[in-house]
Design a protein around this motif. Structure first.
Motif, PDB file in Angstrom:
ATOM      1  N   ASP A  15       2.707   3.549   4.482  1.00  0.00           N
ATOM      2  CA  ASP A  15       3.808   2.988   3.672  1.00  0.00           C
ATOM      3  C   ASP A  15       4.998   3.793   3.042  1.00  0.00           C
ATOM      4  OD1 ASP A  15       5.046   0.484   2.882  1.00  0.00           O
ATOM      5  OD2 ASP A  15       3.758   0.644   0.992  1.00  0.00           O
ATOM      6  N   LEU A  18       7.061   5.055   6.347  1.00  0.00           N
ATOM      7  CA  LEU A  18       7.728   4.228   6.801  1.00  0.00           C
ATOM      8  C   LEU A  18       9.006   4.117   5.905  1.00  0.00           C
ATOM      9  CD1 LEU A  18       7.933   1.975   9.102  1.00  0.00           C
ATOM     10  CD2 LEU A  18       7.057   0.557   7.669  1.00  0.00           C
ATOM     11  N   HIS A  19       8.778   4.054   4.569  1.00  0.00           N
ATOM     12  CA  HIS A  19       9.873   3.975   3.647  1.00  0.00           C
ATOM     13  C   HIS A  19      10.784   5.132   3.817  1.00  0.00           C
ATOM     14  CE1 HIS A  19      12.376   3.550  -0.194  1.00  0.00           C
ATOM     15  NE2 HIS A  19      11.784   4.954  -0.406  1.00  0.00           N
ATOM     16  N   GLU A  22      13.035   4.623   6.871  1.00  0.00           N
ATOM     17  CA  GLU A  22      13.998   3.740   6.729  1.00  0.00           C
ATOM     18  C   GLU A  22      14.897   4.026   5.849  1.00  0.00           C
ATOM     19  OE1 GLU A  22      11.903   0.228   5.471  1.00  0.00           O
ATOM     20  OE2 GLU A  22      10.974  -0.326   7.561  1.00  0.00           O
ATOM     21  N   ILE A  28      12.473   5.695  14.861  1.00  0.00           N
ATOM     22  CA  ILE A  28      10.999   5.856  14.470  1.00  0.00           C
ATOM     23  C   ILE A  28      10.323   6.560  15.541  1.00  0.00           C
ATOM     24  CG2 ILE A  28      10.274   3.707  15.677  1.00  0.00           C
ATOM     25  CD1 ILE A  28       8.227   3.492  13.308  1.00  0.00           C
ATOM     26  N   LEU A  95       2.510   4.497  12.989  1.00  0.00           N
ATOM     27  CA  LEU A  95       3.607   3.574  12.083  1.00  0.00           C
ATOM     28  C   LEU A  95       3.961   2.387  12.618  1.00  0.00           C
ATOM     29  CD1 LEU A  95       5.803   7.066  11.293  1.00  0.00           C
ATOM     30  CD2 LEU A  95       4.542   5.588   9.627  1.00  0.00           C
ATOM     31  N   ILE A  96       3.975   2.223  14.043  1.00  0.00           N
ATOM     32  CA  ILE A  96       4.355   1.145  14.826  1.00  0.00           C
ATOM     33  C   ILE A  96       3.532   0.071  14.287  1.00  0.00           C
ATOM     34  CG2 ILE A  96       5.051   0.086  16.753  1.00  0.00           C
ATOM     35  CD1 ILE A  96       6.259   2.599  17.752  1.00  0.00           C
ATOM     36  N   TYR A  98       1.256  -0.127  12.078  1.00  0.00           N
ATOM     37  CA  TYR A  98       1.319  -0.594  10.428  1.00  0.00           C
ATOM     38  C   TYR A  98       2.565  -1.392  10.073  1.00  0.00           C
ATOM     39  CZ  TYR A  98       1.912   0.057   5.439  1.00  0.00           C
ATOM     40  OH  TYR A  98       2.115  -0.175   3.885  1.00  0.00           O
ATOM     41  N   LYS A  99       3.772  -1.018  10.885  1.00  0.00           N
ATOM     42  CA  LYS A  99       4.953  -1.886  10.564  1.00  0.00           C
ATOM     43  C   LYS A  99       4.687  -3.266  11.096  1.00  0.00           C
ATOM     44  CE  LYS A  99       9.847  -1.533  11.267  1.00  0.00           C
ATOM     45  NZ  LYS A  99      10.942  -1.126  11.935  1.00  0.00           N
ATOM     46  N   LYS A 102       2.530  -5.201   8.523  1.00  0.00           N
ATOM     47  CA  LYS A 102       3.004  -5.409   7.284  1.00  0.00           C
ATOM     48  C   LYS A 102       4.194  -6.533   7.480  1.00  0.00           C
ATOM     49  CE  LYS A 102       6.127  -2.895   3.999  1.00  0.00           C
ATOM     50  NZ  LYS A 102       6.851  -1.545   3.724  1.00  0.00           N
ATOM     51  N   TYR A 103       4.883  -6.693   8.722  1.00  0.00           N
ATOM     52  CA  TYR A 103       5.905  -7.934   8.792  1.00  0.00           C
ATOM     53  C   TYR A 103       4.717  -9.063   8.694  1.00  0.00           C
ATOM     54  CZ  TYR A 103       9.704  -4.684   9.341  1.00  0.00           C
ATOM     55  OH  TYR A 103      10.791  -3.807   9.088  1.00  0.00           O
TER      56      TYR A 103
END
Length: 247
Positions: A15, A18-19, A22, A28, A95-96, A98-99, A102-103
């Motif tokens: 997290d 990813l923050h 962004e 990414i 990361l992808i 997890y993203k 998360k969405y």
């Protein structure tokens, strides 16, 4: 007085990563590992160390970033297919993934919020209607039907429609009544002959648009000859026929 720094809470090292990605507006798939690693270590150094389990997760990710950073400084690694191995590939996949989760969690949370605001009406169907059973069970009726049988039925229905067509009458055209009035044609021929003084019989007939109009034009000429408004002459045998107006 000590300066208190309030840090944003993150659910885990992914997290936080990813923050940072962004925040820096970077791709990414092409993470600037040096810059992101420095920012990550700076955040980890300011984290409270009360929760050792949580702190250990961030430290493991910090070690992973440092390892990736060191591997990128070394000569490129080549796989069995002769392609370069990107040390960041495994981290990018995590990361992808997890993203996406998360969405999905955000969508489920919004659905829960909207569902809590929905009002449902209790069923008010009459008992007689609720107990109704259709006379034919469509599931059992169509149990043995597949696409091939449906196609055979469809072709059979099309053939029946073709058989209903009369092969003779279907080729008949539509008969429509032509609006050609004899009085109107008499008036037209009389006006045309007076205007032209000398008019060819063939020319008057060629102006007609149909056989019926040719016939009506011929009758109009005969009627005008009968009443003495025009006269017809032919200067030579098989020559041109002229129509003259009689003053």
């Amino acid at each position: 007085m000590e300066l208190e720094v309030k840090l944003q809470a993150f659910e885990g090292p992914l997290d936080l990563l990813l923050h940072l990605i962004e925040k820096n507006k970077v791709d990414i798939y092409d993470i600037p590992i040096v810059e992101i690693t420095e920012q990550y270590l700076d955040y980890v150094s300011k984290m409270p160390k009360d929760d050792l389990d949580l702190a250990s997760e961030f430290l493991v990710m910090a070690a992973t970033l440092i390892d990736i950073k060191s591997r990128m400084l070394l000569p490129k690694e080549i796989d069995e297919n002769g392609e370069e191995i990107d040390p960041r590939a495994e981290l990018v996949e995590k990361l992808i993934e997890y993203k996406m989760y998360k969405y999905a969690a955000v969508e489920l949370r919004d659905m829960q919020v909207y569902a809590g605001k929905s009002m449902y009406k209790q069923p008010t169907v009459p008992e007689e209607v609720s107990k109704y059973e259709p006379p034919v069970n469509l599931d059992s009726l169509l149990a043995d039907v597949d696409l091939n049988k449906l196609n055979d039925i469809f072709q059979m229905v099309l053939k029946r429609q073709v058989d209903k067509i009369d092969p003779v009458r279907s080729k008949f055209g539509k008969i429509e009544m032509e609006e050609v009035s004899l009085p109107d044609k008499i008036s037209y021929v009389s006006t045309t002959v007076k205007k032209r003084k000398k008019c060819k019989f063939k020319q008057l007939l060629e102006e007609a648009h149909s056989k019926v109009e040719v016939i009506v034009s011929f009758l109009a000429i005969l009627e005008l000859i009968k009443v003495g408004e025009i006269e017809v002459r032919q200067d030579a045998t098989f020559g041109e026929i002229y129509i003259d107006s009689i003053e």
